[in-house]
Enzyme design. Structure first.
Site, PDB file in Angstrom:
ATOM      1  N   HIS A 155      -3.552   4.347  -2.146  1.00  0.00           N
ATOM      2  CA  HIS A 155      -4.522   3.439  -1.522  1.00  0.00           C
ATOM      3  C   HIS A 155      -5.110   4.077  -0.259  1.00  0.00           C
ATOM      4  O   HIS A 155      -6.310   3.974  -0.007  1.00  0.00           O
ATOM      5  CB  HIS A 155      -3.847   2.129  -1.090  1.00  0.00           C
ATOM      6  CG  HIS A 155      -3.280   1.315  -2.215  1.00  0.00           C
ATOM      7  ND1 HIS A 155      -1.941   1.108  -2.381  1.00  0.00           N
ATOM      8  CD2 HIS A 155      -3.901   0.637  -3.214  1.00  0.00           C
ATOM      9  CE1 HIS A 155      -1.736   0.334  -3.435  1.00  0.00           C
ATOM     10  NE2 HIS A 155      -2.904   0.041  -3.965  1.00  0.00           N
TER      11      HIS A 155
ATOM     12  N   LEU B  89       0.818  -1.217   0.000  1.00  0.00           N
ATOM     13  CA  LEU B  89       0.000   0.000   0.000  1.00  0.00           C
ATOM     14  C   LEU B  89       0.854   1.270   0.000  1.00  0.00           C
ATOM     15  O   LEU B  89       1.917   1.321   0.597  1.00  0.00           O
ATOM     16  CB  LEU B  89      -0.913  -0.007   1.230  1.00  0.00           C
ATOM     17  CG  LEU B  89      -1.841  -1.218   1.316  1.00  0.00           C
ATOM     18  CD1 LEU B  89      -2.700  -1.137   2.557  1.00  0.00           C
ATOM     19  CD2 LEU B  89      -2.710  -1.352   0.066  1.00  0.00           C
TER      20      LEU B  89
ATOM     21  N   LEU C 268       1.532   7.413  -8.122  1.00  0.00           N
ATOM     22  CA  LEU C 268       1.934   6.400  -7.143  1.00  0.00           C
ATOM     23  C   LEU C 268       1.471   5.030  -7.615  1.00  0.00           C
ATOM     24  O   LEU C 268       0.365   4.872  -8.123  1.00  0.00           O
ATOM     25  CB  LEU C 268       1.346   6.718  -5.770  1.00  0.00           C
ATOM     26  CG  LEU C 268       1.787   8.037  -5.136  1.00  0.00           C
ATOM     27  CD1 LEU C 268       1.350   8.075  -3.666  1.00  0.00           C
ATOM     28  CD2 LEU C 268       3.293   8.264  -5.232  1.00  0.00           C
TER      29      LEU C 268
END
Ligand code: PAF
Length: 272
Positions: free
Chosen positions: A28, A24, A175
């Site tokens: 997220h 993560l 990301l």
């Protein structure tokens, strides 16, 4: 999972859901916070879905860090983590072939045969176990999002599929869990993806589509280690490639490239 869902319902709570494959990052966690702002209960799943990997090396190297992820989720406000074993989630289950329509015909579709069938099948399983009211997905995977919205409508899934903006690093790189596999040089080179999209956004609707594509290709030529898979401009909703701007006031630029050991994708909305 069924017990948790039933208890949440008995308490009169709605359920927000963030499906992930783990490793993560802030993208997220942003989805988890959005889910928590809208629902009393938030579930998150971590499952590295073998059905959606068409490259065995990518599956083997996909980063896994369950303990760290669990702590991050707790901090972001997630109430329950669903991290099933492959055997459990696919028990008594035969994958279906969904009608993905034109949304599978371009971009990731031809580049990753079978990928979206794998995504849709696992998301159906995850929704089946979690039974959320609303599920949150990042716009970084724009085609995945468009397909899931299409399938949710087509299959009458009782779940609202909600798009959320791409979260970027300070230098613009979207990301992604795969970014962790870039070394410092590759990480720097990878910023060319977002620079290309930004150039496309500057030129969009002012010069012909083909001229934008040429301009982007010459920017990408500055980074010979970035191997372009595709760059193109598409209809905002159907993702069908555009030859000219037509009457639309919005479009989308999509890019995929191999940078060192990983394949990165990104996209940007273009507005008139
Ligand atoms: O976007 C992802 O991380 C995955 O494709 C998803 C939606 C969790 C399905 O495995």
């Amino acid at each position: 999972m069924a017990g948790w869902t039933a208890q949440a319902r008995r308490n009169g709570h709605t359920i927000g859901f963030v499906p992930t494959m783990g490793a993560l990052h802030e993208g997220h966690l942003d989805l988890v916070r959005r889910a928590k702002a809208a629902h009393a209960e938030v579930a998150c799943s971590i499952f590295v879905n073998p059905l959606q990997f068409n490259n065995i090396e990518d599956l083997k190297h996909y980063p896994r860090q369950l303990d760290e992820d669990r702590a991050l989720l707790h901090e972001a406000g997630c109430d329950v983590l669903f991290a099933p074993e492959k055997e459990a989630i696919f028990a008594d289950f035969t994958p279906r072939t969904y009608d993905l329509g034109v949304l599978n015909d371009h971009w990731e579709g031809p580049s990753r045969p079978g990928h979206f069938q794998g995504v849709v099948n696992v998301v159906e399983r995850l929704f089946h176990y979690v039974r959320p009211d609303e599920a949150f997905f990042g716009e970084k995977d724009r085609q995945q999002l468009a397909l899931l919205r299409h399938i949710a409508r087509q299959e009458l899934w009782p779940v609202r599929v909600t798009p959320c903006p791409t979260v970027r690093a300070a230098d613009g790189l979207a990301l992604s869990s795969r970014n962790a596999r870039l070394d410092a040089g590759q990480r720097r080179e990878a910023t060319i993806l977002y620079k290309s999209l930004q150039r496309a956004a500057e030129l969009a609707f002012r010069v012909p589509v083909a001229t934008v594509e040429e301009a982007v290709r010459s920017i990408l030529a500055q980074e010979p280690n970035v191997m372009l898979d595709y760059f193109g401009i598409a209809d905002h909703d159907s993702l069908i490639p555009l030859q000219d701007w037509g009457e639309q006031d919005k479009a989308v630029a999509l890019i995929a490239a191999q940078v060192g050991p990983v394949r990165l994708i990104d996209n940007l909305t273009l507005a008139r």
